[in-house]
Design a protein around this motif. Structure first.
Motif, PDB file in Angstrom:
ATOM      1  N   TRP A 172      -4.555   0.649   8.702  1.00 17.70           N
ATOM      2  CA  TRP A 172      -3.095   0.796   8.750  1.00 17.70           C
ATOM      3  C   TRP A 172      -2.490   0.112   9.967  1.00 17.70           C
ATOM      4  O   TRP A 172      -1.408  -0.466   9.890  1.00 17.70           O
ATOM      5  CB  TRP A 172      -2.717   2.272   8.721  1.00 17.70           C
ATOM      6  CG  TRP A 172      -2.970   2.896   7.385  1.00 17.70           C
ATOM      7  CD1 TRP A 172      -3.949   3.764   7.049  1.00 17.70           C
ATOM      8  CD2 TRP A 172      -2.224   2.660   6.182  1.00 17.70           C
ATOM      9  NE1 TRP A 172      -3.885   4.096   5.721  1.00 17.70           N
ATOM     10  CE2 TRP A 172      -2.822   3.435   5.157  1.00 17.70           C
ATOM     11  CE3 TRP A 172      -1.117   1.870   5.862  1.00 17.70           C
ATOM     12  CZ2 TRP A 172      -2.354   3.444   3.854  1.00 17.70           C
ATOM     13  CZ3 TRP A 172      -0.643   1.879   4.563  1.00 17.70           C
ATOM     14  CH2 TRP A 172      -1.255   2.648   3.576  1.00 17.70           C
ATOM     15  N   THR A 175      -2.428  -3.568   9.189  1.00 18.08           N
ATOM     16  CA  THR A 175      -1.518  -3.805   8.064  1.00 18.08           C
ATOM     17  C   THR A 175      -0.062  -3.756   8.516  1.00 18.08           C
ATOM     18  O   THR A 175       0.757  -4.614   8.159  1.00 18.08           O
ATOM     19  CB  THR A 175      -1.761  -2.772   6.954  1.00 18.08           C
ATOM     20  OG1 THR A 175      -3.076  -2.962   6.423  1.00 18.08           O
ATOM     21  CG2 THR A 175      -0.741  -2.918   5.832  1.00 18.08           C
ATOM     22  N   LEU A 195      -2.155  -6.233   2.336  1.00 14.89           N
ATOM     23  CA  LEU A 195      -2.897  -5.153   2.974  1.00 14.89           C
ATOM     24  C   LEU A 195      -4.084  -5.740   3.738  1.00 14.89           C
ATOM     25  O   LEU A 195      -4.680  -6.739   3.320  1.00 14.89           O
ATOM     26  CB  LEU A 195      -3.406  -4.155   1.932  1.00 14.89           C
ATOM     27  CG  LEU A 195      -2.348  -3.451   1.082  1.00 14.89           C
ATOM     28  CD1 LEU A 195      -3.028  -2.572   0.049  1.00 14.89           C
ATOM     29  CD2 LEU A 195      -1.404  -2.616   1.949  1.00 14.89           C
TER      30      LEU A 195
END
Length: 382
Positions: A172, A175, A195
């Motif tokens: 995350w 990303t 992603l």
């Protein structure tokens, strides 16, 4: 003062304190006192302290004493007393006869002593010594091996990146940073265009690990732990692990990594130190610098050419090798080391610190992930 406290003080201070404490020992306590006296009692002479009690050169007496201390004291205390018997009374006989060696409570320090005595140990004792070393290695493996495999394989799994990750594998942080330009003021959030995630299940060799271990006498405990970790890392198929030990010569023990006991008996504790020669050999093992982690385990007291040692370290770092210098890999306290060489290596970009065995799996995982090891050490090493 309570009777129990007086009893303890009497045992601590020895027979001369019996009158001062007013304590008479029971028959069992007198046996405990005799075991302590054989090791610690002394009489003051004009020229200093002279032992007045001891274990002598009698093998039966040593054997009885070993049995007594195991009966009267917990194993942690037994180990301390055994080390004191070897160091303070010079009872190497304890470790040179199979029947005595078999009665010893094994620990890392005993293994270090056995390795140091390996060359002078009688042949009939060596198999018993291997059995003792094997027991210690098995205990250490139970404590450390699975944690090491889990930490390292997890780091290897998450070291790769993929543009089509499963939800559980999304990185995350990366990303979000990759999609900052796709922030939607209307929605008040980022709408990710792509992603970034962790790749999984890569069974090819992903990292080369080189362990270079200083086998000078002061590094004995570190040699034991480093050899064990070398064997564990060598069992991970996605690593190519090399294990090199050195003093003034260099010995490559990589072909013995399947058995950590063989590795340990392949070492020769003592002698001088030539770090420069060891690094020169390690340079030859590096084929993919950006995928190589070189861990130098040494107190950095260099007996070779210091300038060449630092030049080689700089060359390795500049080539992309991740070089880490561990001043000790041991449970014991603050190590003695060459502070000037440690500072010089740190200036070259080589993180330099001591590490306990319990922290080593996480250290290797961080190195495999190419984290800032200096920052990792500042957070995790106290």
């Amino acid at each position: 003062m309570s009777d129990e406290r007086l009893r303890r003080w009497r045992l601590v201070l020895g027979g001369e304190a019996e009158e001062e404490t007013g304590t008479t020992l029971s028959a069992e306590d007198r046996s405990v006192d005799a075991a302590l006296a054989a090791l610690y009692d002394a009489a003051e002479g004009e020229s200093g302290t002279q032992r007045s009690a001891g274990l002598g050169a009698s093998a039966p007496r040593v054997a009885r004493w070993l049995g007594d201390i195991r009966q009267y004291f917990p194993s942690t205390v037994v180990q301390v007393m055994q080390r004191d018997a070897v160091e303070r009374l010079g009872i190497t006989r304890m470790l040179m006869e199979p029947e005595l060696l078999g009665a010893v409570e094994p620990d890392v320090h005993l293994v270090s002593t056995l390795l140091a005595l390996n060359e002078v140990m009688p042949e009939e004792t060596k198999q018993t010594a291997r059995d003792v070393v094997g027991r210690v290695v098995a205990e250490l493996e139970a404590r450390l091996a699975e944690r090491t495999r889990a930490a390292v394989t997890g780091a290897l799994d998450r070291a790769g990146r993929t543009a089509r990750p499963r939800h559980s594998d999304i990185d995350w942080d990366r990303t979000i940073r990759a999609n900052l330009k796709h922030f939607s003021p209307t929605l008040g959030t980022i709408v990710p265009d792509r992603l970034v995630g962790y790749a999984r299940r890569n069974h090819s060799v992903q990292r080369d690990i080189v362990l270079a271990i200083d086998q000078s006498g002061s590094m004995a405990e570190s040699v034991v732990y480093a050899s064990l970790f070398g064997a564990v890392l060598g069992s991970i198929r996605t690593l190519r692990t090399s294990l090199v030990v050195f003093d003034t010569a260099v010995v490559d023990l990589t072909d013995q990594l399947e058995d950590p006991v063989d590795v340990l008996f392949g070492t020769q504790l003592g002698g001088g130190t030539d770090i420069n020669r060891a690094l020169a050999y390690c340079e030859e093992l590096v084929t993919k610098p950006a995928e190589t982690v070189l861990v130098l385990i040494s107190d950095l007291y260099e007996g070779g050419v210091r300038e060449e040692m630092l030049r080689r370290a700089r060359s390795l770092v500049e080539s992309g090798v991740q070089v880490i210098a561990l001043l000790a890999l041991a449970d014991s306290g603050t190590p003695s080391y060459d502070a000037e060489n440690a500072a010089a290596l740190a200036e070259l970009g080589v993180p330099t610190f001591a590490c306990t065995p319990d922290k080593f799996p996480d250290l290797m995982a961080a190195a495999i992930r190419r984290e800032d090891i200096g920052g990792w050490a500042a957070t995790n090493i106290t």
